[in-house]
Write a protein that holds these residues in place. Structure first.
Motif, PDB file in Angstrom:
ATOM      1  N   TRP A  12      -8.037 -27.370  15.920  1.00  0.00           N
ATOM      2  CA  TRP A  12      -8.414 -25.970  15.762  1.00  0.00           C
ATOM      3  C   TRP A  12      -8.954 -25.491  17.097  1.00  0.00           C
ATOM      4  O   TRP A  12      -9.346 -26.292  17.937  1.00  0.00           O
ATOM      5  N   GLU A  46     -15.098 -18.793  13.163  1.00  0.00           N
ATOM      6  CA  GLU A  46     -14.410 -19.506  12.089  1.00  0.00           C
ATOM      7  C   GLU A  46     -13.854 -18.501  11.084  1.00  0.00           C
ATOM      8  O   GLU A  46     -14.453 -17.472  10.805  1.00  0.00           O
ATOM      9  N   GLY A  96      -5.499 -22.680  11.752  1.00  0.00           N
ATOM     10  CA  GLY A  96      -5.736 -22.949  13.166  1.00  0.00           C
ATOM     11  C   GLY A  96      -7.115 -22.584  13.653  1.00  0.00           C
ATOM     12  O   GLY A  96      -7.530 -23.027  14.722  1.00  0.00           O
ATOM     13  N   ASN A 101     -12.651 -24.703  10.757  1.00  0.00           N
ATOM     14  CA  ASN A 101     -13.160 -25.977  11.268  1.00  0.00           C
ATOM     15  C   ASN A 101     -13.649 -26.956  10.210  1.00  0.00           C
ATOM     16  O   ASN A 101     -14.147 -28.006  10.560  1.00  0.00           O
ATOM     17  N   TRP A 130      -8.805 -32.854  10.514  1.00  0.00           N
ATOM     18  CA  TRP A 130      -7.575 -32.655  11.278  1.00  0.00           C
ATOM     19  C   TRP A 130      -6.874 -33.979  11.575  1.00  0.00           C
ATOM     20  O   TRP A 130      -5.820 -33.987  12.202  1.00  0.00           O
TER      21      TRP A 130
END
Length: 181
Positions: free
Chosen positions: A107, A144, A151, A154, A158
């Motif tokens: 991100w 955020e 993308g 948070n 990931w």
């Protein structure tokens, strides 16, 4: 006497099981059964790659350790970081610790550097392949967006795209200077 009772009980059980299997076989075809088994197998294989929310870890981790600027959540590059700092876990601001590898997906955030007055694009990469570090948890949420904007969200693990999908810590890599437009 008990042998007769046991034989009758087993015969009744056999008849009930046979009836249930015959009824199932008449109502469900082989293709349907194979289709259901296939769906369960594919669903089970995809389950580990689904993203999950790490935000609940904030309650269990405690305060960040005091030390150099890059091991402090107030460091400007960590404005949108949500996770454990790799600089507290054997790595650095931009490098994973030994035994961990950077996530294939990431991100991004835009953070302001007070030293030079510029805004920088920062890529936040989870380091994967080791168990969670558990030290120096930061939860910066500048910029955020909700989870459907992947993308720039948070609270996701990931590491989902990596073969070792265990989350360890997070690094912040400078991508470039943000455009003033």
């Amino acid at each position: 006497m008990s042998d007769i009772f046991t034989d009758r009980l087993m015969a009744a059980f056999d008849r009930a099981a046979e009836f249930a299997f015959r009824r199932t076989a008449q109502s469900i075809g082989r293709r349907s059964a194979l289709s259901t088994i296939g769906k369960l197998m594919v669903g089970g294989a995809l389950l580990p790659v689904l993203p999950f929310d790490r935000s609940s870890g904030a309650l269990a981790a405690g305060a960040p350790a005091s030390g150099p600027a890059d091991a402090n959540c107030d460091y400007w590059r960590y404005c949108a970081l949500d996770g454990f700092l790799c600089s507290c876990c054997g790595g650095s601001v931009s490098a994973c610790p030994p035994g961990a590898e950077p996530s294939k997906v990431t991100w991004v955030g835009t953070c302001h550097n007070p030293a030079d007055g510029k805004d920088y694009l920062v890529s936040y990469n989870d380091c994967c392949g080791k168990t969670t570090c558990g030290r120096c948890l930061c939860n910066g949420n500048v910029g955020e967006r909700p989870g459907y904007r992947m993308g720039i969200h948070n609270d996701i693990n990931w590491c989902m795209a990596n073969t070792p999908s265990m989350y360890h810590c997070t690094v912040s890599v400078l991508v470039g200077v943000a455009d003033d437009k």
